[in-house]
Design a protein around this motif. Structure first.
Motif, PDB file in Angstrom:
ATOM      1  N   ARG A  44      -6.990   4.655   5.022  1.00  0.00           N
ATOM      2  CA  ARG A  44      -7.603   4.133   6.174  1.00  0.00           C
ATOM      3  C   ARG A  44      -7.349   4.295   7.492  1.00  0.00           C
ATOM      4  N   ASP A  53       1.333   0.792  10.183  1.00  0.00           N
ATOM      5  CA  ASP A  53       2.040   0.587   9.038  1.00  0.00           C
ATOM      6  C   ASP A  53       2.760   2.010   8.426  1.00  0.00           C
ATOM      7  N   LEU A  54       1.628   2.976   8.738  1.00  0.00           N
ATOM      8  CA  LEU A  54       2.110   4.160   7.955  1.00  0.00           C
ATOM      9  C   LEU A  54       3.146   4.983   8.892  1.00  0.00           C
ATOM     10  N   ALA A  81      -3.293   0.137   9.743  1.00  0.00           N
ATOM     11  CA  ALA A  81      -3.003   1.129   8.744  1.00  0.00           C
ATOM     12  C   ALA A  81      -1.999   2.225   9.404  1.00  0.00           C
ATOM     13  N   ARG A  96      -2.540   4.032   2.895  1.00  0.00           N
ATOM     14  CA  ARG A  96      -2.733   3.878   4.475  1.00  0.00           C
ATOM     15  C   ARG A  96      -3.290   5.100   5.088  1.00  0.00           C
ATOM     16  N   GLU A 136       1.055  -1.136   0.054  1.00  0.00           N
ATOM     17  CA  GLU A 136       0.088   0.198   0.047  1.00  0.00           C
ATOM     18  C   GLU A 136       0.874   1.298  -0.047  1.00  0.00           C
TER      19      GLU A 136
END
Length: 196
Positions: free
Chosen positions: A25, A36-37, A33, A22, A17
């Motif tokens: 989300r 992850d971001l 998300a 991200r 992504e």
């Protein structure tokens, strides 16, 4: 031949992504998300903040504030207005500059207070005279009150008594005491030329 690719583009080509996806989300409340971001962007955000702030601890604190703001405002991000990383770095830059300005304002305030306190150490006579003159003004203003107002004001402000205690001592209803104090304070304010 070595090809250097933007990591965001590389993510998209590898099926991962993009920060834009991200962030969208995150705006929907997706904690995974957000994690992850953060993992994908924290070093860039911190790097920018660290360049603007000398103190590493403050840089870490501002970076945390930036990610809190990202979590809270991600739903406002509009991909058509620019990349997610640009949006985040703009936010980080703004917060870092705000911190620099706040720190400078705090230092300036400390200097002003320090100078004022330094000057006062050497001018005890002037301070004493100023207090005496103000005290005389207040005494003259108190003399302008009715006896009942002066009595209530003095018991409240110089005697430290509550409205209930003054009421008991003077055998007068609490409402009457409150009225006398209010009216007395209005007359004092007018006599002393105090504006509210």
């Amino acid at each position: 031949m070595l090809v250097v690719m933007d990591p965001d583009v590389g993510d998209a080509l590898n099926g991962a992504e993009t920060p834009e996806h991200r962030l969208t989300r995150v705006g929907e409340g997706d904690r995974k998300a957000f994690a992850d971001l953060y993992d994908a962007t924290a070093s860039r955000v911190f790097g920018l903040v660290r360049r603007l702030l000398v103190d590493p601890a403050q840089a870490e604190e501002v970076t945390q504030e930036v990610y809190l703001e990202i979590w809270q405002t991600a739903s406002r991000y509009k991909p058509e207005r620019g990349s997610a990383i640009s949006w985040m770095l703009t936010m980080a830059h703004r917060r870092a500059v705000d911190r620099v300005r706040a720190s400078q304002a705090s230092r300036d305030r400390d200097v002003r207070v320090g100078i004022r306190d330094y000057d006062r150490e050497f001018d005890h006579v002037a301070e004493h005279v100023e207090v005496q003159l103000e005290s005389e003004r207040v005494k003259r203003a108190l003399a302008g009150l009715t006896e009942l107002q002066r009595q209530a004001v003095e018991l409240a402000y110089f005697g430290g008594l509550s409205h209930t205690e003054i009421s008991s001592r003077l055998h007068v209803p609490v409402g009457t005491i409150k009225t006398r104090i209010r009216d007395g304070m209005i007359r004092l304010r007018d006599a002393l030329g105090v504006t509210s």
